[in-house]
Design a protein around this motif. Sequence first.
Motif, PDB file in Angstrom:
ATOM      1  N   SER A   1      -4.391  -2.763   0.132  1.00 49.68           N
ATOM      2  CA  SER A   1      -3.347  -3.776   0.345  1.00 49.68           C
ATOM      3  C   SER A   1      -2.737  -4.221  -0.975  1.00 49.68           C
ATOM      4  O   SER A   1      -3.347  -4.066  -2.039  1.00 49.68           O
ATOM      5  CB  SER A   1      -3.934  -4.994   1.065  1.00 49.68           C
ATOM      6  N   VAL A   2      -1.526  -4.756  -0.866  1.00 48.35           N
ATOM      7  CA  VAL A   2      -0.837  -5.343  -2.012  1.00 48.35           C
ATOM      8  C   VAL A   2      -0.538  -6.791  -1.641  1.00 48.35           C
ATOM      9  O   VAL A   2      -0.316  -7.092  -0.475  1.00 48.35           O
ATOM     10  CB  VAL A   2       0.458  -4.561  -2.345  1.00 48.35           C
ATOM     11  N   TYR A   3      -0.580  -7.687  -2.628  1.00 44.43           N
ATOM     12  CA  TYR A   3      -0.269  -9.083  -2.315  1.00 44.43           C
ATOM     13  C   TYR A   3       0.673  -9.677  -3.353  1.00 44.43           C
ATOM     14  O   TYR A   3       0.729  -9.212  -4.495  1.00 44.43           O
ATOM     15  CB  TYR A   3      -1.544  -9.924  -2.174  1.00 44.43           C
TER      16      TYR A   3
ATOM     17  N   LYS B   1       0.596 -10.636   2.073  1.00 39.83           N
ATOM     18  CA  LYS B   1      -0.300  -9.504   1.824  1.00 39.83           C
ATOM     19  C   LYS B   1       0.075  -8.387   2.795  1.00 39.83           C
ATOM     20  O   LYS B   1       0.255  -8.647   3.993  1.00 39.83           O
ATOM     21  CB  LYS B   1      -1.743  -9.949   2.049  1.00 39.83           C
TER      22      LYS B   1
ATOM     23  N   HIS C   1      -2.623  -7.251  -8.313  1.00 34.54           N
ATOM     24  CA  HIS C   1      -1.979  -7.463  -7.010  1.00 34.54           C
ATOM     25  C   HIS C   1      -2.323  -6.394  -5.979  1.00 34.54           C
ATOM     26  O   HIS C   1      -1.604  -6.223  -4.995  1.00 34.54           O
ATOM     27  CB  HIS C   1      -0.456  -7.579  -7.151  1.00 34.54           C
ATOM     28  N   MET C   2      -3.388  -5.673  -6.233  1.00 31.79           N
ATOM     29  CA  MET C   2      -3.811  -4.643  -5.281  1.00 31.79           C
ATOM     30  C   MET C   2      -5.251  -4.926  -4.897  1.00 31.79           C
ATOM     31  O   MET C   2      -6.047  -5.347  -5.729  1.00 31.79           O
ATOM     32  CB  MET C   2      -3.700  -3.278  -5.947  1.00 31.79           C
ATOM     33  N   SER C   3      -5.571  -4.721  -3.608  1.00 26.90           N
ATOM     34  CA  SER C   3      -6.923  -4.982  -3.146  1.00 26.90           C
ATOM     35  C   SER C   3      -7.385  -3.872  -2.206  1.00 26.90           C
ATOM     36  O   SER C   3      -6.560  -3.187  -1.596  1.00 26.90           O
ATOM     37  CB  SER C   3      -6.943  -6.327  -2.412  1.00 26.90           C
TER      38      SER C   3
END
Lengths: 143, 222
Positions: free
Chosen positions: A107-109, A77, B180-182
Motif C-alpha cells: 500500500s501507499v499512503y 491509503k 509512504h509505502m507499507s
Amino acid sequence: MKMKIVKFIFALLLIVILSLRPESIVLAVTCSGYSCNNTDPGTTGCNADAATIYRKIFTNTEVQLRFSDTCQTRWSKTFNDGDLNYYGNATLRYYYYGAVYLGPGYSVYSNQRYGMGYQACGDVGAYPMNYLINDSAKCTSSY
Amino acid sequence: MKTILMKYFRSGVILIAVVLLATTAYSLSGRPGIAAGDAKEELKVSNKGPVSVSGITLELIQGYQVDDHFQVEVCYSLPDQRDWLISISSTDTLLRIDGEDYPVSETGMVSRSKGSDGKYNLRCEALLFPVQRVTTGSSFQVTISKIFVSEPETIDCTALQRKIESVQSGIEIQCANEPHMSGFHVISWPNNKMTQKMANELAHNIANDAHIGPWVLADIAK
C-alpha cells in the motif's frame, strides 16, 4: 539526606516508567493539531491508534480513509489488490498525495492533515500518477 | 382383548416415533435459506444473530436499498482496542440475494462504542453492495469469512518475522522500505507444504491476527 531524597525520587520515577503499559508508550506522537499538517502519519506515530473509517473497492484497488484519534488527523491509503506490480496513488483530496510503485498487497499512503471533512481518493494502474486524484468514483465519502 | 389393545398400543408408539423422526429430519435438512452452498435456494428465514465465531460476536442490524446500492449494517465485538475490520475481498464477504452473489464495493464505519473500561469494544459497519432495486420484503443473506486488524503504516519487520516464525516455520518475509509505502510479502516458504499464494495469505493472517469465520446472517430487506 539530600542524596536519599534524590534516590527516592529516582526510584519513584523508575516505578512510574516501568508501570507504563507498552501501548501507552507506543502512542507517544511527535506532532499535534496543525503541526501535524503535511507530515507522515507513520513516522509521527499518529498511525498507532488509527481507525479505518471508509473503504472503497474497484479494479485492483482498495482506497481507505484513515483517522487518528490522538492526533485528530486524516490521511489516505491505497492498496494494490491486483496480482501484478502497479503504480499506486493515495490522495487526501485537494491536499496531499503519495505515489509509489507497488507489489501485490502493498500500500501507499498520503501525508496527514488535521481537521475534518476530508475524502480519500486513490488508484493503481500501469502508469505513474504523480498528481492529486480528484475523480469522485475513486474517492470515499468524507469524514 | 388385552392382546388387541397391546397391538394398537405398539402401532401407536411406532406411528409417533415415525412422525417424530420425520419432523426432526425436516427441521435439520429442510430449513430454507440458511445453507450457504446452494445458490438457487430461496431465503425465507431471518437469522440476524448475534453469532459468535472465533471469539467475535457479530449481529446483523438491517439491510435496505440506498440509491444504486444495497446497504447492510452489522455490529461486531472487538477483541481489543485495535482497528478490527471485516475483510471485504470478494472471496471473504458476499451478499446473496435472489440466488446471486455480490461482493462489497464500499464500507463505512457507522459507530464505535466504548465499554465501562473506556476502551472501544463494539464497532458497527455499513457494507455497500452494488445491487439495484431490491424491494422491501426481499430475503438476503450475508456471509463474512474474516475479521482482522488493519495493516499499520509502519511495520517492525524483525518483530513480524519472529511472530510469523512462531506460528509457521520456514516463511521468510521482506517488508516495504520506501517512504509512504507499507506492506510485506513472503520471499521463501516451505514449498513442499504450500504455494507462494498460500504462504502469503498465511503470513498476512498471522500479521493481522485474522479471526476466521464464517459468520452467516440473513434477514428481510426494509
